[in-house]
Design a protein around this motif. Structure first.
Motif, PDB file in Angstrom:
ATOM      1  N   LYS A  99       9.151-107.139   1.794  1.00 53.89           N
ATOM      2  CA  LYS A  99       8.252-108.106   2.444  1.00 53.89           C
ATOM      3  C   LYS A  99       7.767-109.237   1.555  1.00 53.89           C
ATOM      4  O   LYS A  99       7.550-110.329   2.035  1.00 53.89           O
ATOM      5  CB  LYS A  99       7.053-107.369   3.010  1.00 53.89           C
ATOM      6  N   GLU A 126       9.707 -96.574   3.567  1.00 54.54           N
ATOM      7  CA  GLU A 126       9.446 -96.632   2.126  1.00 54.54           C
ATOM      8  C   GLU A 126       8.864 -97.999   1.776  1.00 54.54           C
ATOM      9  O   GLU A 126       9.443 -99.019   2.135  1.00 54.54           O
ATOM     10  CB  GLU A 126      10.748 -96.464   1.330  1.00 54.54           C
ATOM     11  N   GLY A 127       7.755 -97.996   1.064  1.00 52.87           N
ATOM     12  CA  GLY A 127       7.193 -99.242   0.563  1.00 52.87           C
ATOM     13  C   GLY A 127       6.531-100.133   1.603  1.00 52.87           C
ATOM     14  O   GLY A 127       6.083-101.222   1.285  1.00 52.87           O
ATOM     15  N   ARG A 128       6.475 -99.692   2.845  1.00 53.29           N
ATOM     16  CA  ARG A 128       5.933-100.550   3.905  1.00 53.29           C
ATOM     17  C   ARG A 128       4.512-101.019   3.570  1.00 53.29           C
ATOM     18  O   ARG A 128       4.156-102.161   3.772  1.00 53.29           O
ATOM     19  CB  ARG A 128       5.935 -99.780   5.234  1.00 53.29           C
ATOM     20  N   GLN A 129       3.674-100.097   3.095  1.00 55.31           N
ATOM     21  CA  GLN A 129       2.271-100.468   2.836  1.00 55.31           C
ATOM     22  C   GLN A 129       2.028-100.747   1.356  1.00 55.31           C
ATOM     23  O   GLN A 129       0.883-100.818   0.920  1.00 55.31           O
ATOM     24  CB  GLN A 129       1.334 -99.371   3.338  1.00 55.31           C
ATOM     25  N   GLY A 130       3.110-100.917   0.623  1.00 53.98           N
ATOM     26  CA  GLY A 130       3.011-101.169  -0.821  1.00 53.98           C
ATOM     27  C   GLY A 130       4.066-100.325  -1.522  1.00 53.98           C
ATOM     28  O   GLY A 130       4.383 -99.235  -1.050  1.00 53.98           O
ATOM     29  N   PRO A 131       4.604-100.827  -2.643  1.00 54.26           N
ATOM     30  CA  PRO A 131       5.673-100.099  -3.330  1.00 54.26           C
ATOM     31  C   PRO A 131       5.205 -98.703  -3.735  1.00 54.26           C
ATOM     32  O   PRO A 131       4.169 -98.554  -4.359  1.00 54.26           O
ATOM     33  CB  PRO A 131       5.956-100.945  -4.568  1.00 54.26           C
ATOM     34  N   GLU A 150      14.166-103.127  -3.975  1.00 58.90           N
ATOM     35  CA  GLU A 150      13.507-101.894  -4.448  1.00 58.90           C
ATOM     36  C   GLU A 150      14.490-100.810  -4.860  1.00 58.90           C
ATOM     37  O   GLU A 150      14.142 -99.911  -5.627  1.00 58.90           O
ATOM     38  CB  GLU A 150      12.543-101.360  -3.383  1.00 58.90           C
TER      39      GLU A 150
END
Ligand code: SF4
Lengths: 465, 222
Positions: free
Chosen positions: B27, A435-440, B45
């Motif tokens: 991150k 989840e959210g790795r490449q952007g939220p 989050e």
């Protein structure tokens, strides 16, 4: 003498001492350093008045935070810039060699290090980065460490370690057309789960593995960590030696001959044993597409999204439901019916020249589909970029509608400006679909370079076989 | 490092498997060059409804009330209860730094990812592995009992429930020793410097090719 597996050979050659309780002090031959996990380690050295024990065995490169376009403006994000400048300053102060911004060799640390010949068979290699496992492709024992351990290695060139267990992953047979190392490793993770390799070093063996190129083996070992393994390993063969010959940091002349003789021993002895052995047939492996928020949630490209209702274990059912919700997918949907918004080709998993060639072959003379908002190609290093340009791959990508960027981690973890928007669905050649790795709110589907490129052209996943 | 010996504290449940380090500390907070100050952004989050940014205060941000850390009954918890494969993913030590900064000293789960597990010990956090069924029961009890506390005794390697039931656990003796005394492992290793030097000399003879990097750099290829 008892036959030894590959891990045991490397481990035994690096143990300085072993305590009564079984903790060994391991000698570390190469230490890779990047800007995100090192500042606190250098700070620790400074506070304790310590130095770097072997700066000549330590190599640094900024990669996680660096921009991949408009480089002439420098790093505009002030916090990222501070981190990169901190790395510069630390390397200068402690005498560590850095491939800094503007150096043609700069790029993703795990692409740069093999390219420079920094990684050699039989070495121990660490880095404050979980994908250090990549370098096991050279029969080097390579693993990721935390920042306290980075400081420990900087100060002592050693690490206290407990001996991991060993797991052999044997893949025999011939991979089908369109099936790559990425598909092999995703399939394997799908079979054993993201904690399947915990506490183990994985050695990959079998005819399908020996057939892989060095690039393919790097992809394979890179993702051993996604199966929870401490490290991945592949034995030395002619391909390993051919790859290293002439690399800038590889031994030369008489030293080279001596090294090659030593490296040829770096394979498991006949009859060597492992704590666990798993066997897969190459023919079983289809091109893979992950559908969920963990790399183990993977499907063959002709598969359909699973139905949580069919899962009896309540914790697993809960994970499936959460993943479906996050990914915005319905049970039963065919993988090939999933429309995409973004395509990302790059990262330490698939940012090498062979990856770009395979991707370019899928797009040559074609156009990126209308529904794709952004299609990015980010070469692993400046040298990969240069090579690809010499081969005309950049033109193929640009003419098809891809953006051709400068090297770095980029959208693999989206610490720079390359970020998915909320709800954006991305076919990505990277290694994590959390989840959210490449952007939220971003939704990641992990695939091979050829699968990502073909999906860019079609606007959805396609079976490239 | 702060020593860890014995602790009785409130328990907070994170009832999901495969909690990765990106979830523990997203991150954008990795851009910091410091070790502290991550606590307010722990589980950012899941904890807040908007996106957190480094350097931006968390005071007044909209909270996700459904998330355990935001529920008043878990305020001040120092023991975190979780499911399988806690701490998987990236090697970032920012994850234990964030947990510690928030006040977590013990994590109990059926299994942990290796690097995270290691990183905990370096920062005075005790990760305890207990059988899955047992963790499941502790989770149920925590959810059912406001104010649920556990006592953790590292010396005795024992978790004690409010009913007085003892649940034994195992910790590697070296790590236990370091944690009990708050020892810096670099100092410990440097006590073995003569052995390291001896090893290095021997290896230079056995595998000279492994030591050539400086020469290559001096030949002007760098
Ligand atoms: S490319 Fe991705 S996985 Fe690889 S080092 Fe960079 S951020 Fe980590």
């Amino acid at each position: 003498m008892k036959p030894q597996n590959l891990f045991e050979k490397i481990w035994n050659a690096h143990v300085i001492r072993t305590d009564k309780d079984g903790t060994s002090l391991l000698y570390i031959d190469r230490h890779l350093v990047h800007e995100v996990t090192s500042p606190q380690a250098f700070e620790g050295l400074r506070l304790a008045g310590r130095t770097v024990r072997r700066p000549e065995a330590t190599f640094a490169v900024p990669d996680h935070n660096v921009p991949t376009k408009q480089l002439e403006q420098g790093i505009t994000d002030p916090i990222a810039r501070l981190q990169v400048e901190t790395l510069d300053a630390n390397c200068r102060t402690f005498g560590v060699h850095q491939f800094g911004m503007g150096d043609i060799r700069q790029g993703v640390i795990h692409v740069m290090a093999p390219e420079q010949g920094i990684i050699l068979p039989g070495l121990t290699v660490v880095c404050g980065d979980s994908h250090t496992a990549t370098h096991g492709a050279f029969a080097a024992l390579a693993f990721g460490i935390g920042t306290s351990e980075v400081e420990h290695v900087l100060a002592t060139q050693t690490l206290p370690q407990t001996k991991p267990r060993t797991m052999r992953i044997q893949v025999d047979g011939v991979l089908g057309p369109g099936v790559s190392a990425k598909d092999v490793v995703l399939y394997m993770i799908g079979q054993i789960g993201t904690a399947g390799g915990t506490g183990h070093v994985m050695e990959f063996t079998g005819t399908a593995i020996s057939e892989l190129s060095m690039e393919g083996r790097l992809t394979l070992c890179n993702m051993a960590i996604e199966a929870g393994a401490r490290a991945g390993l592949v034995a030395v063969d002619e391909k390993t030696i051919d790859y290293l010959r002439g690399r800038p940091m590889a031994p030369k002349g008489a030293d080279w001959d001596l090294a090659v003789t030593a490296w040829q021993q770096l394979k498991a002895d006949p009859g060597a044993s492992y704590d666990r052995t798993l066997t897969f047939a190459a023919e079983q492996i289809a091109p893979q597409v992950t559908w969920g928020t963990s790399p183990e949630m993977t499907l063959p490209v002709d598969g359909r999204i699973p139905d949580p209702a069919a899962e009896t274990d309540p914790v697993r059912r809960g994970s499936l439901e959460k993943a479906l919700l996050y990914m915005g997918l319905q049970p039963g949907t065919a993988v090939q019916d999933i429309p995409l918004d973004v395509v990302f080709i790059g990262s330490c998993t698939n940012g090498r020249i062979e990856d770009l060639r395979l991707a370019a072959a899928q797009v040559a003379g074609k156009q990126v589909a209308k529904n794709i908002k952004q299609a990015l190609v980010v070469p692993g290093t400046g040298l990969v970029k240069q090579q690809a340009e010499a081969e005309g791959l950049d033109r193929i990508f640009k003419e098809a509608g891809f953006e051709w960027r400068a090297p770095g981690c980029s959208m693999c973890l989206a610490m720079n400006a390359d970020v998915l928007g909320p709800g954006d669905r991305c076919a990505s050649t990277s290694n994590r679909n959390f989840e959210g790795r490449q952007g939220p709110g971003g939704r990641t589907h992990l695939v091979s370079p050829a699968m990502a490129a073909a999906a860019a052209v079609a606007g959805h996943f396609v079976d490239i076989r | 490092m702060e020593p860890f010996n014995e602790l009785t504290a409130l328990v907070v449940p994170i009832d999901r498997a495969n909690v990765d380090t990106d979830a523990i500390i997203p991150k954008q907070f990795l851009k910091s060059i410091h070790r502290t100050g991550f606590g307010p952004n722990l589980f950012d989050e899941w904890r807040y409804l908007d996106r957190g940014e480094p350097g931006r205060s968390c005071v007044g941000r909209p909270l996700n009330d459904a998330f355990a850390l935001n529920q008043p009954r878990y305020r001040g918890a120092a023991i975190l209860l979780a499911r399988d494969n806690f701490g998987c993913g990236s090697s970032r030590e920012h994850a234990p730094w964030a947990l510690l900064d928030y006040g977590i000293r013990v994590i109990i789960a059926p299994s942990f990812a290796d690097i995270f597990f290691n990183n905990c010990f370096k920062n005075g956090i005790l990760p305890i592995t207990l059988d899955g069924a047992l963790v499941d029961r502790l989770l149920q009890e925590t959810l059912a009992t406001p104010g649920y506390t556990l006592t953790v005794d590292l010396e005795a390697e024992m978790v004690t429930t409010p009913d007085g039931e003892g649940l034994p656990f195992d910790v590697d003796p070296f790590r236990r020793h370091c944690l009990l005394h708050g020892l810096d492992d670099i100092g410990l290793t440097l006590q073995h410097l003569p052995e390291i030097e001896q090893y290095e000399q021997q290896r230079r003879q056995d595998a000279p090719w492994a030591f050539l990097v400086r020469d290559q750099q001096q030949q002007g290829v760098s």
